[in-house]
Design a protein around this motif. Structure first.
Motif, mmCIF file in Angstrom:
data_model
loop_
_atom_site.group_PDB
_atom_site.id
_atom_site.type_symbol
_atom_site.label_atom_id
_atom_site.label_comp_id
_atom_site.label_asym_id
_atom_site.label_seq_id
_atom_site.Cartn_x
_atom_site.Cartn_y
_atom_site.Cartn_z
ATOM 1 N N ILE A 104 0.836 -1.199 0.000
ATOM 2 C CA ILE A 104 0.000 0.000 0.000
ATOM 3 C C ILE A 104 0.872 1.251 0.000
ATOM 4 N N ALA A 105 1.913 1.218 0.828
ATOM 5 C CA ALA A 105 2.819 2.363 0.905
ATOM 6 C C ALA A 105 3.471 2.633 -0.447
ATOM 7 N N ASP A 106 3.747 1.556 -1.146
ATOM 8 C CA ASP A 106 4.363 1.701 -2.466
ATOM 9 C C ASP A 106 3.333 2.001 -3.556
ATOM 10 N N LYS A 107 2.093 2.104 -3.138
ATOM 11 C CA LYS A 107 1.002 2.312 -4.092
ATOM 12 C C LYS A 107 0.944 1.201 -5.147
ATOM 13 N N ALA A 108 1.363 0.009 -4.757
ATOM 14 C CA ALA A 108 1.287 -1.133 -5.680
ATOM 15 C C ALA A 108 -0.125 -1.698 -5.709
ATOM 16 N N ILE A 109 -0.861 -1.504 -4.623
ATOM 17 C CA ILE A 109 -2.256 -1.930 -4.576
ATOM 18 C C ILE A 109 -3.084 -0.824 -3.939
ATOM 19 N N ALA A 110 -4.358 -0.879 -4.236
ATOM 20 C CA ALA A 110 -5.260 0.079 -3.597
ATOM 21 C C ALA A 110 -5.483 -0.351 -2.155
ATOM 22 N N PRO A 111 -5.533 0.578 -1.214
ATOM 23 C CA PRO A 111 -5.733 0.206 0.182
ATOM 24 C C PRO A 111 -7.103 -0.425 0.386
ATOM 25 N N PRO A 112 -7.143 -1.598 1.007
ATOM 26 C CA PRO A 112 -8.433 -2.261 1.235
ATOM 27 C C PRO A 112 -9.235 -1.528 2.295
ATOM 28 N N GLU A 113 -10.543 -1.712 2.245
ATOM 29 C CA GLU A 113 -11.386 -1.049 3.228
ATOM 30 C C GLU A 113 -11.139 -1.581 4.625
ATOM 31 N N ASP A 114 -10.953 -2.888 4.721
ATOM 32 C CA ASP A 114 -10.761 -3.525 6.017
ATOM 33 C C ASP A 114 -9.613 -4.518 5.909
ATOM 34 N N MET A 115 -8.503 -4.185 6.530
ATOM 35 C CA MET A 115 -7.317 -5.031 6.416
ATOM 36 C C MET A 115 -7.546 -6.425 6.966
ATOM 37 N N GLU A 116 -8.210 -6.520 8.129
ATOM 38 C CA GLU A 116 -8.436 -7.840 8.730
ATOM 39 C C GLU A 116 -9.343 -8.691 7.845
ATOM 40 N N LEU A 117 -10.297 -8.052 7.220
ATOM 41 C CA LEU A 117 -11.159 -8.780 6.292
ATOM 42 C C LEU A 117 -10.341 -9.330 5.126
ATOM 43 N N SER A 118 -9.432 -8.522 4.633
ATOM 44 C CA SER A 118 -8.586 -8.976 3.528
ATOM 45 C C SER A 118 -7.779 -10.202 3.935
#
Lengths: 197, 197
Positions: free
Chosen positions: A147-161
């Motif tokens: 996420i920091a590298d902007k390689a992926i879009a930040p998920p709404e809920d990290m634990e859910l991911s």
DNA sequence: TTAACGTTACGATACGTAACGTAATATAAC
DNA sequence: GTTATATTACGTTACGTATCGTAACGTTAA
């Protein structure tokens, strides 16, 4: 001059032979991978490790506890490969490693430990803290780097991911309705981790 | 006029008392929900059901088999509620029902059966066919109705979608790292089922 | 002196099975 | 129809085995 707060209270008497502990864990691990949890009996461990039964009880309270100790000793969290340059590649490598482990004989051990954890609270706690949590932590860290590298879009809920990634892997491991392949991991990632938009 | 191919070959001898079977299964179910699989012993079932041990062996070969029979008798696939008009609402209702079951004492039974299936091949087969497959079938059918109604975009891989839905539910049930709520189901659906585009 | 480890032994629990008697139901004989 | 007979269900009792967890005691290593 007397030590007032000794960090190590100076062990008295005959020290434990480290080979004893090692032999017990090695035997338990071997039994676990072959015959599953039901084959890990104190009796069998004692014979295979060439150790007396009472000695095993001096280390652990029961057979599943020995099995859990043996499991946790050998199976840490899947470590991210160092070679990949991008965190996204590292994430993928990490989950590939986990998939490989699940597909291998070691997967039977994992399944056995999940099963054991269902009937013993202490084991469940150890398994959650030492295995489940560690794997989640490792993957979460890589996801955040992505996420920091902007390689992926930040998920709404990290634990859910994390549930969406690990859930299907354990589901297949335990139900056995479909194989656990690297391709499956790639499918999971594609579905769960929204590609950079 | 003689029946040439009797569909029921006329059972001979003393018929089985249906209360015997029912009592055994009820006892097994109660034991399963309270103490997990390890508490479901032939001995305990016999006492609770007020039936002799040999009789239990005349019905099933071992204790886990009784437990599985009791489990499957009471816990079928979650049925879709009839009331919802749209298949999407029915799908949601179905999974809410499953989440409710997982969160209730019945969830312990499910976990116990998953655990048992890890060490007994026969149980694993029955569990896969009678529980896992049925739940997947029910959800798959609803998903396809949603697709036919153009309520959702067709997923690339239907089986993967099912893994993404059921996996996290079982994962939470077995690891106990987070509760299983209807809200969690809604989160899952939002993440897995792409809304109509 | 202290603690690790082996040896031996014990009681407890649960297993799975066998043998035998009794109860309940069908079918056949009369 | 009534009665005999075969057949099956179930209980009771008993047996041998596996594994458990623990206790007692001696020996060995620090």
């Amino acid at each position: 001059m007397s030590r007032q707060a000794p960090s190590q209270p100076a062990p008295r008497g005959r020290p434990r032979d480290p080979r004893t502990r090692a032999a017990i864990l090695a035997a338990a691990r071997a039994l676990l991978e072959r015959g599953g949890l039901t084959s890990v009996t104190i009796e069998a461990i004692a014979q295979k490790a060439e150790v007396s039964r009472p000695t095993i009880y001096r280390y652990w309270p029961n057979a599943p506890a020995v099995a859990m100790a043996a499991f946790l000793e050998t199976t840490g969290a899947a470590e991210a490969a160092k070679s990949p340059r991008t965190p996204l590649a590292a994430l993928r490598a990490q989950l590939h490693a986990l998939a490989d482990a699940f597909a291998a004989p070691a997967g039977r051990s994992v399944a056995a430990m999940v099963a054991a954890a269902q009937s013993e609270t202490e084991l469940a706690k150890a398994f959650r803290n030492e295995f489940i949590a560690r794997n989640r932590d490792a993957t979460r860290a890589l996801l955040e780097r992505c996420i920091a590298d902007k390689a992926i879009a930040p998920p709404e809920d990290m634990e859910l991911s994390l549930d969406l990634i690990f859930g299907p892997l354990f589901y297949r491991l335990l139900m056995g309705h479909a194989p656990i392949t690297r391709g499956f991991v790639d499918q999971l990632l594609a579905a769960v981790i929204p590609a950079r938009d």
